[in-house]
Design an enzyme around this catalytic site. Structure first.
Site, mmCIF file in Angstrom:
data_model
loop_
_atom_site.group_PDB
_atom_site.id
_atom_site.type_symbol
_atom_site.label_atom_id
_atom_site.label_comp_id
_atom_site.label_asym_id
_atom_site.label_seq_id
_atom_site.Cartn_x
_atom_site.Cartn_y
_atom_site.Cartn_z
ATOM 1 N N HIS A 120 0.809 -1.212 0.000
ATOM 2 C CA HIS A 120 0.000 0.000 0.000
ATOM 3 C C HIS A 120 0.846 1.267 0.000
ATOM 4 O O HIS A 120 0.317 2.377 0.093
ATOM 5 C CB HIS A 120 -0.930 -0.027 1.221
ATOM 6 C CG HIS A 120 -2.096 0.890 1.144
ATOM 7 N ND1 HIS A 120 -2.324 1.892 2.068
ATOM 8 C CD2 HIS A 120 -3.105 0.982 0.237
ATOM 9 C CE1 HIS A 120 -3.423 2.541 1.750
ATOM 10 N NE2 HIS A 120 -3.907 2.025 0.641
ATOM 11 N N LYS A 122 3.206 4.437 -1.183
ATOM 12 C CA LYS A 122 3.261 5.339 -2.337
ATOM 13 C C LYS A 122 4.516 6.188 -2.196
ATOM 14 O O LYS A 122 4.528 7.188 -1.462
ATOM 15 C CB LYS A 122 2.033 6.247 -2.417
ATOM 16 C CG LYS A 122 0.719 5.505 -2.704
ATOM 17 C CD LYS A 122 -0.032 5.186 -1.451
ATOM 18 C CE LYS A 122 -1.364 4.505 -1.764
ATOM 19 N NZ LYS A 122 -2.077 4.105 -0.542
ATOM 20 N N ASP A 127 17.471 9.279 -8.092
ATOM 21 C CA ASP A 127 18.918 9.482 -7.968
ATOM 22 C C ASP A 127 19.403 9.532 -6.523
ATOM 23 O O ASP A 127 20.488 10.077 -6.249
ATOM 24 C CB ASP A 127 19.336 10.768 -8.687
ATOM 25 C CG ASP A 127 19.247 10.636 -10.200
ATOM 26 O OD1 ASP A 127 19.151 9.494 -10.685
ATOM 27 O OD2 ASP A 127 19.238 11.669 -10.895
ATOM 28 N N HIS A 356 -9.067 10.854 1.088
ATOM 29 C CA HIS A 356 -8.087 9.767 0.964
ATOM 30 C C HIS A 356 -6.863 10.032 1.830
ATOM 31 O O HIS A 356 -5.877 9.300 1.786
ATOM 32 C CB HIS A 356 -7.671 9.601 -0.503
ATOM 33 C CG HIS A 356 -7.074 8.270 -0.816
ATOM 34 N ND1 HIS A 356 -5.725 8.079 -1.027
ATOM 35 C CD2 HIS A 356 -7.631 7.046 -0.936
ATOM 36 C CE1 HIS A 356 -5.486 6.802 -1.273
ATOM 37 N NE2 HIS A 356 -6.624 6.150 -1.222
ATOM 38 N N LYS A 358 -4.199 10.433 4.934
ATOM 39 C CA LYS A 358 -3.736 9.682 6.089
ATOM 40 C C LYS A 358 -2.687 10.546 6.793
ATOM 41 O O LYS A 358 -1.481 10.295 6.701
ATOM 42 C CB LYS A 358 -3.121 8.349 5.667
ATOM 43 C CG LYS A 358 -4.115 7.270 5.266
ATOM 44 C CD LYS A 358 -4.669 7.410 3.886
ATOM 45 C CE LYS A 358 -3.597 7.279 2.828
ATOM 46 N NZ LYS A 358 -4.191 7.328 1.455
ATOM 47 N N ASP A 363 0.027 18.967 18.432
ATOM 48 C CA ASP A 363 0.665 20.151 18.995
ATOM 49 C C ASP A 363 1.307 20.980 17.873
ATOM 50 O O ASP A 363 0.782 21.011 16.767
ATOM 51 C CB ASP A 363 1.656 19.773 20.088
ATOM 52 C CG ASP A 363 0.945 19.219 21.333
ATOM 53 O OD1 ASP A 363 -0.256 19.488 21.490
ATOM 54 O OD2 ASP A 363 1.599 18.519 22.127
#
Length: 449
Positions: A120, A122, A127, A356, A358, A363
């Site tokens: 899952h 991404k 380089d 979508h 996450k 603080d």
């Protein structure tokens, strides 16, 4: 032997630059430019690689980079990446791009917990100097075909005349699960998600993590979870050499003043790394917690940490999915609202488009952006990757963005209104949550929930 070579928890790295990117509209041009300017190697990991204009742009960029002599590696999940496997992978391989599919789906359905262990993450790295980490797949922000197909399939399943009895107080029909398909046509905005553009020493850890995952994927997309397979034993020497080279390399030069740490979840020694980062930050929270999560079904410890923070006087705001994407998960999440609202946690549902994100800000100096949801799939099965950013300016920028999203598109869930929902709605939430718990217990993870 292999266990001794497992990657340890990545350290906190000073001297980085970290730029917050909101949506694919911000990420894709920068990532494509980095790929176009690559001189040595490009690495990409994605769950979805869509058959749309964004997928085509990245396919073309990878092919062009390979034609220039740049080493290009793509890791694509075998379930989420079906479109890319069918549409883009043949072309990529033809142009010299190295592709490994993580646990490809076969023609024959075989019920197994291993099918839940998806890739899952991404991430894009170029380089060894630039990286992009977040929750954004290679799909146009306005491409909602997957969500539409999911709702159509689910609606077709509930056409059957099934009923669930709940004592004398009423009957819940399967048709109560039906979703109004017109919701997908009512000014549906772009998918709301985040990524971080990174330069500096932390890219070293990202590069190494991607190499580790690449080596775990064996012939036919098989993935080692035990290190006992013959192909893995043959690959140990290769990984030992790669690890030695990695340790001998100098860190990328400093590119700023931001402290960043890579946090990954695997099925080895880092199973709870991301969860523990959340728990530690929540345990130290003193003033505010702003958390946005697409699929919110946290385990017992996470729920307790959120409630404990609120009882200390911390203001806690949750931005959760308002559009019904996966109905079972949507209704199960709503079951948790009552216990949170009773403690004074503020709950908002995001309505302009599919949430979508996450991400979280705690603080003034702690923020995380990544791929990991707070649900059983991310916490117990999937490979995930987040970055944790310790920087006042970055945290302030993310908090401002989330507060604006709440103000412009968040529907607050009020305790009285939630408690007064119709019986069938409350029964449906109860049923979905209990079925989720049953699945977790059957899987052997009951103590976590």
């Amino acid at each position: 032997m292999a266990l001794s070579m497992l990657p340890p928890q990545a350290p906190e790295r000073d001297g980085n630059s970290a730029r917050l990117l909101v949506g694919g509209v911000a990420l894709f041009p920068q990532a494509l430019q980095a790929i176009e300017q690559a001189k040595q190697e490009v690495r990409i990991e994605t769950y979805i690689f869509a058959d749309d204009s964004v997928g085509e742009a990245f396919c073309e960029a990878m092919c062009n980079a390979a034609a220039r002599g740049v080493t290009v590696r793509l890791v694509l999940d075998g379930f989420g990446g079906t479109e890319g496997i069918q549409t883009w992978v043949p072309r990529l391989k033809q142009h010299g791009v190295k592709v490994r599919v993580f646990r490809p789906e076969g023609f024959v359905f075989k019920p197994s917990p291993r099918r839940l262990r998806r890739m899952h993450r991404k991430m894009i790295a170029v380089d060894g100097q630039t990286a992009f980490v977040g929750g954004i797949n290679l799909i146009d922000d306005m491409n909602h075909e997957n969500e539409r197909k999911e709702l159509m399939r689910a609606n077709a399943r509930v056409e059957k005349p099934v009923q669930f009895s709940f004592g004398k107080s009423g009957v819940l029909s399967a048709r109560d699960l039906q979703v109004n398909m017109d919701l997908l046509d009512q000014d549906l905005g772009p998918r709301y998600d985040f990524a971080v553009a990174l330069q500096g020493p932390v890219v070293h850890d990202i590069w190494h993590s991607m190499e580790w995952l690449w080596l775990q994927i064996g012939p036919g997309g098989k993935v080692t979870d035990t290190f006992n397979s013959d192909w893995w034993k043959r690959r140990i020497a290769q990984y030992r050499d790669t690890l030695a080279q990695h340790r001998a390399q100098a860190l990328p030069p400093t590119a700023g003043k931001v402290k960043v740490q890579l946090a990954v979840r695997d099925n080895f020694r880092l199973r709870r790394r991301i969860e523990r980062a959340y728990l530690q930050a929540l345990g130290r929270a003193q003033s505010t917690v702003v958390l946005a999560n697409a699929y919110f079904l946290p385990g017992r410890k996470m729920r307790n940490a959120i409630v404990a923070a609120r009882r200390r006087g911390v203001v806690v705001k949750l931005l959760l999915q308002g559009r019904i994407e996966y109905r079972f998960q949507h209704y199960a999440t709503q079951y948790l609202y009552s216990s949170l609202l009773d403690e004074g946690v503020e709950v908002y549902e995001y309505l302009p488009g599919f949430l979508h994100a996450k991400v979280a800000v705690i603080d003034s100096n702690w923020a995380t952006v990544g791929s990991s949801n707070l649900d059983p799939l991310s916490s117990l099965f999937a490979r995930e990757a987040n970055v944790i950013v310790h920087n006042r300016e970055f945290a302030g920028q993310l908090r401002k963005e989330l507060i604006q999203a709440i103000e412009r598109g968040g529907r607050q869930v009020l305790p009285h209104d939630h408690a007064q929902r119709p019986f069938k709605a409350r029964a449906l939430s109860w049923l979905c949550y209990k079925l989720m718990l049953l699945a977790v217990f059957v899987g052997g993870f009951g103590s976590r929930y």
